[in-house]
Scaffold this motif. Structure first.
Motif, PDB file in Angstrom:
ATOM      1  N   GLU A  28      14.508  12.361  -7.934  1.00  0.00           N
ATOM      2  CA  GLU A  28      15.519  12.271  -8.978  1.00  0.00           C
ATOM      3  C   GLU A  28      14.794  12.429 -10.309  1.00  0.00           C
ATOM      4  O   GLU A  28      13.706  11.879 -10.498  1.00  0.00           O
ATOM      5  CB  GLU A  28      16.243  10.929  -8.912  1.00  0.00           C
ATOM      6  CG  GLU A  28      17.065  10.746  -7.647  1.00  0.00           C
ATOM      7  CD  GLU A  28      17.851   9.454  -7.652  1.00  0.00           C
ATOM      8  OE1 GLU A  28      18.261   9.028  -8.761  1.00  0.00           O
ATOM      9  OE2 GLU A  28      18.048   8.871  -6.579  1.00  0.00           O
ATOM     10  N   PHE A  29      15.387  13.179 -11.228  1.00  0.00           N
ATOM     11  CA  PHE A  29      14.649  13.525 -12.440  1.00  0.00           C
ATOM     12  C   PHE A  29      15.561  13.647 -13.654  1.00  0.00           C
ATOM     13  O   PHE A  29      16.782  13.797 -13.537  1.00  0.00           O
ATOM     14  CB  PHE A  29      13.924  14.852 -12.245  1.00  0.00           C
ATOM     15  CG  PHE A  29      14.856  16.034 -12.108  1.00  0.00           C
ATOM     16  CD1 PHE A  29      15.268  16.753 -13.218  1.00  0.00           C
ATOM     17  CD2 PHE A  29      15.362  16.398 -10.867  1.00  0.00           C
ATOM     18  CE1 PHE A  29      16.149  17.819 -13.103  1.00  0.00           C
ATOM     19  CE2 PHE A  29      16.240  17.458 -10.733  1.00  0.00           C
ATOM     20  CZ  PHE A  29      16.630  18.170 -11.855  1.00  0.00           C
ATOM     21  N   ASP A  30      14.928  13.594 -14.828  1.00  0.00           N
ATOM     22  CA  ASP A  30      15.536  13.996 -16.093  1.00  0.00           C
ATOM     23  C   ASP A  30      14.803  15.247 -16.549  1.00  0.00           C
ATOM     24  O   ASP A  30      13.567  15.269 -16.572  1.00  0.00           O
ATOM     25  CB  ASP A  30      15.407  12.919 -17.164  1.00  0.00           C
ATOM     26  CG  ASP A  30      16.257  11.700 -16.889  1.00  0.00           C
ATOM     27  OD1 ASP A  30      17.208  11.803 -16.091  1.00  0.00           O
ATOM     28  OD2 ASP A  30      15.964  10.631 -17.469  1.00  0.00           O
ATOM     29  N   GLN A  31      15.532  16.289 -16.910  1.00  0.00           N
ATOM     30  CA  GLN A  31      14.949  17.525 -17.423  1.00  0.00           C
ATOM     31  C   GLN A  31      15.344  17.680 -18.881  1.00  0.00           C
ATOM     32  O   GLN A  31      16.522  17.572 -19.227  1.00  0.00           O
ATOM     33  CB  GLN A  31      15.462  18.719 -16.624  1.00  0.00           C
ATOM     34  CG  GLN A  31      15.063  20.072 -17.200  1.00  0.00           C
ATOM     35  CD  GLN A  31      15.713  21.230 -16.477  1.00  0.00           C
ATOM     36  OE1 GLN A  31      15.118  21.838 -15.613  1.00  0.00           O
ATOM     37  NE2 GLN A  31      16.960  21.520 -16.817  1.00  0.00           N
ATOM     38  N   SER A  32      14.379  17.926 -19.742  1.00  0.00           N
ATOM     39  CA  SER A  32      14.687  18.114 -21.163  1.00  0.00           C
ATOM     40  C   SER A  32      14.046  19.394 -21.679  1.00  0.00           C
ATOM     41  O   SER A  32      12.934  19.751 -21.280  1.00  0.00           O
ATOM     42  CB  SER A  32      14.201  16.913 -21.986  1.00  0.00           C
ATOM     43  OG  SER A  32      12.806  16.749 -21.884  1.00  0.00           O
ATOM     44  N   PHE A  33      14.779  20.089 -22.546  1.00  0.00           N
ATOM     45  CA  PHE A  33      14.290  21.329 -23.149  1.00  0.00           C
ATOM     46  C   PHE A  33      15.055  21.589 -24.437  1.00  0.00           C
ATOM     47  O   PHE A  33      16.155  21.061 -24.648  1.00  0.00           O
ATOM     48  CB  PHE A  33      14.463  22.511 -22.181  1.00  0.00           C
ATOM     49  CG  PHE A  33      15.893  22.772 -21.773  1.00  0.00           C
ATOM     50  CD1 PHE A  33      16.678  23.682 -22.467  1.00  0.00           C
ATOM     51  CD2 PHE A  33      16.454  22.087 -20.699  1.00  0.00           C
ATOM     52  CE1 PHE A  33      17.991  23.922 -22.097  1.00  0.00           C
ATOM     53  CE2 PHE A  33      17.773  22.318 -20.327  1.00  0.00           C
ATOM     54  CZ  PHE A  33      18.538  23.235 -21.022  1.00  0.00           C
ATOM     55  N   MET A  34      14.459  22.411 -25.296  1.00  0.00           N
ATOM     56  CA  MET A  34      15.119  22.771 -26.550  1.00  0.00           C
ATOM     57  C   MET A  34      16.069  23.934 -26.305  1.00  0.00           C
ATOM     58  O   MET A  34      15.655  25.003 -25.872  1.00  0.00           O
ATOM     59  CB  MET A  34      14.076  23.148 -27.609  1.00  0.00           C
ATOM     60  CG  MET A  34      14.685  23.615 -28.930  1.00  0.00           C
ATOM     61  SD  MET A  34      15.725  22.360 -29.747  1.00  0.00           S
ATOM     62  CE  MET A  34      14.460  21.166 -30.203  1.00  0.00           C
ATOM     63  N   SER A  35      17.355  23.724 -26.569  1.00  0.00           N
ATOM     64  CA  SER A  35      18.351  24.768 -26.396  1.00  0.00           C
ATOM     65  C   SER A  35      18.376  25.685 -27.613  1.00  0.00           C
ATOM     66  O   SER A  35      18.558  25.217 -28.744  1.00  0.00           O
ATOM     67  CB  SER A  35      19.738  24.149 -26.185  1.00  0.00           C
ATOM     68  OG  SER A  35      20.747  25.145 -26.214  1.00  0.00           O
ATOM     69  N   VAL A  36      18.174  26.980 -27.364  1.00  0.00           N
ATOM     70  CA  VAL A  36      18.213  27.954 -28.459  1.00  0.00           C
ATOM     71  C   VAL A  36      19.624  28.045 -29.034  1.00  0.00           C
ATOM     72  O   VAL A  36      19.814  28.178 -30.244  1.00  0.00           O
ATOM     73  CB  VAL A  36      17.751  29.339 -27.955  1.00  0.00           C
ATOM     74  CG1 VAL A  36      17.888  30.383 -29.057  1.00  0.00           C
ATOM     75  CG2 VAL A  36      16.318  29.279 -27.457  1.00  0.00           C
ATOM     76  N   ILE A  37      20.617  27.938 -28.175  1.00  0.00           N
ATOM     77  CA  ILE A  37      22.019  28.053 -28.612  1.00  0.00           C
ATOM     78  C   ILE A  37      22.469  26.810 -29.372  1.00  0.00           C
ATOM     79  O   ILE A  37      23.047  26.893 -30.445  1.00  0.00           O
ATOM     80  CB  ILE A  37      22.940  28.304 -27.403  1.00  0.00           C
ATOM     81  CG1 ILE A  37      22.578  29.643 -26.733  1.00  0.00           C
ATOM     82  CG2 ILE A  37      24.403  28.287 -27.821  1.00  0.00           C
ATOM     83  CD1 ILE A  37      23.340  29.914 -25.455  1.00  0.00           C
ATOM     84  N   LYS A  38      22.170  25.621 -28.808  1.00  0.00           N
ATOM     85  CA  LYS A  38      22.642  24.374 -29.413  1.00  0.00           C
ATOM     86  C   LYS A  38      21.716  23.858 -30.508  1.00  0.00           C
ATOM     87  O   LYS A  38      22.064  22.941 -31.248  1.00  0.00           O
ATOM     88  CB  LYS A  38      22.801  23.307 -28.335  1.00  0.00           C
ATOM     89  CG  LYS A  38      23.870  23.653 -27.302  1.00  0.00           C
ATOM     90  CD  LYS A  38      24.011  22.540 -26.261  1.00  0.00           C
ATOM     91  CE  LYS A  38      25.090  22.885 -25.246  1.00  0.00           C
ATOM     92  NZ  LYS A  38      25.264  21.814 -24.219  1.00  0.00           N
ATOM     93  N   LYS A  39      20.503  24.425 -30.593  1.00  0.00           N
ATOM     94  CA  LYS A  39      19.528  24.026 -31.602  1.00  0.00           C
ATOM     95  C   LYS A  39      19.184  22.543 -31.504  1.00  0.00           C
ATOM     96  O   LYS A  39      18.963  21.869 -32.517  1.00  0.00           O
ATOM     97  CB  LYS A  39      20.056  24.346 -33.014  1.00  0.00           C
ATOM     98  CG  LYS A  39      20.451  25.788 -33.250  1.00  0.00           C
ATOM     99  CD  LYS A  39      19.253  26.720 -33.152  1.00  0.00           C
ATOM    100  CE  LYS A  39      19.647  28.166 -33.468  1.00  0.00           C
ATOM    101  NZ  LYS A  39      18.515  29.109 -33.326  1.00  0.00           N
ATOM    102  N   LYS A  40      19.137  22.033 -30.309  1.00  0.00           N
ATOM    103  CA  LYS A  40      18.766  20.634 -30.103  1.00  0.00           C
ATOM    104  C   LYS A  40      18.227  20.453 -28.691  1.00  0.00           C
ATOM    105  O   LYS A  40      18.363  21.342 -27.839  1.00  0.00           O
ATOM    106  CB  LYS A  40      19.963  19.719 -30.332  1.00  0.00           C
ATOM    107  CG  LYS A  40      21.082  19.890 -29.327  1.00  0.00           C
ATOM    108  CD  LYS A  40      22.214  18.893 -29.586  1.00  0.00           C
ATOM    109  CE  LYS A  40      23.315  19.003 -28.528  1.00  0.00           C
ATOM    110  NZ  LYS A  40      24.402  18.020 -28.768  1.00  0.00           N
TER     111      LYS A  40
END
Length: 205
Positions: A28-40
């Motif tokens: 089980e995991f949390d994945q995080s990344f910077m969204s180019v579309i949402k700018k966050k």
């Protein structure tokens, strides 16, 4: 896909490649990344199933509940559930399997020691950086990865990994934080195939 790292010679940490990576695992995991579309920064929660060689099943449970990605060495499926109940879901089917994520985990079978596919740096504090060589990076789609073991981990094993930070060849960065990780011998065969739900639009790549 291929990879991972350096032979550590701490007194109680003599480890062989076969000891590091399990044949299969569920996490089980949390994945995080910077969204180019949402700018966050976007955070997804999900479950990951892996089995060597080349088998991956990824289920996102929040916020896009129902999104499923499955890949085996022969085929892959990407399913997006409908936004509105009663509307059709969308499924993309590819004859190509053993995709980038599966290749990455396949490579970890080499254990934490340098090999012709990548170099390894001990960053201290139970963190290890894997730097992929040119051909391996192209094949895997990953330039480097940093593995951080859980605080207090006494053995050098994938089951003790707390976080993986990936830098892809397009410079996209993704962090995977494991909430739980269970090493296994094998998953049921049906885990790595996809049963198409009724009322689904199918696109073949």
């Amino acid at each position: 896909m291929k990879f991972i790292c350096l032979f550590l010679s701490f007194i109680c940490w003599t480890v062989y490649a076969a000891d590091f990576m399990p044949k299969a695992f569920k996490a089980e995991f949390d994945q995080s990344f910077m969204s180019v579309i949402k700018k966050k920064t976007v955070v997804n929660h999900g479950v990951l199933f892996y089995q060597y060689p080349g088998n991956i099943r990824l289920e996102i449970t929040d916020p896009d509940e129902g999104l499923i990605y499955v890949s085996n060495p022969q085929k892959s499926w990407y399913y997006r559930p409908p936004f509105i109940p009663g509307e059709p879901g969308e499924l993309s089917v590819s004859p190509k399997g053993n995709t980038l994520v599966a290749k990455f985990f396949d490579g970890l079978k080499n254990g934490l020691k340098a090999n012709p596919l990548y170099d390894v740096r001990d960053l201290g504090d139970k963190k290890y950086e894997i730097i992929f060589k040119k051909n391996a990076a192209k094949d895997a789609g990953v330039k480097k990865a940093t593995l951080a073991l859980r605080t207090g981990a006494e053995t050098l094993a994938f089951a003790k990994v707390d976080k993986i930070s990936l830098v892809f060849t397009d410079n996209k960065k993704v962090d995977l934080v494991f909430k739980s990780l269970t090493a296994l011998e094998k998953h049921p065969d049906e885990v790595f195939t996809f049963v198409v739900p009724e009322n689904t639009n199918i696109t073949h790549q």
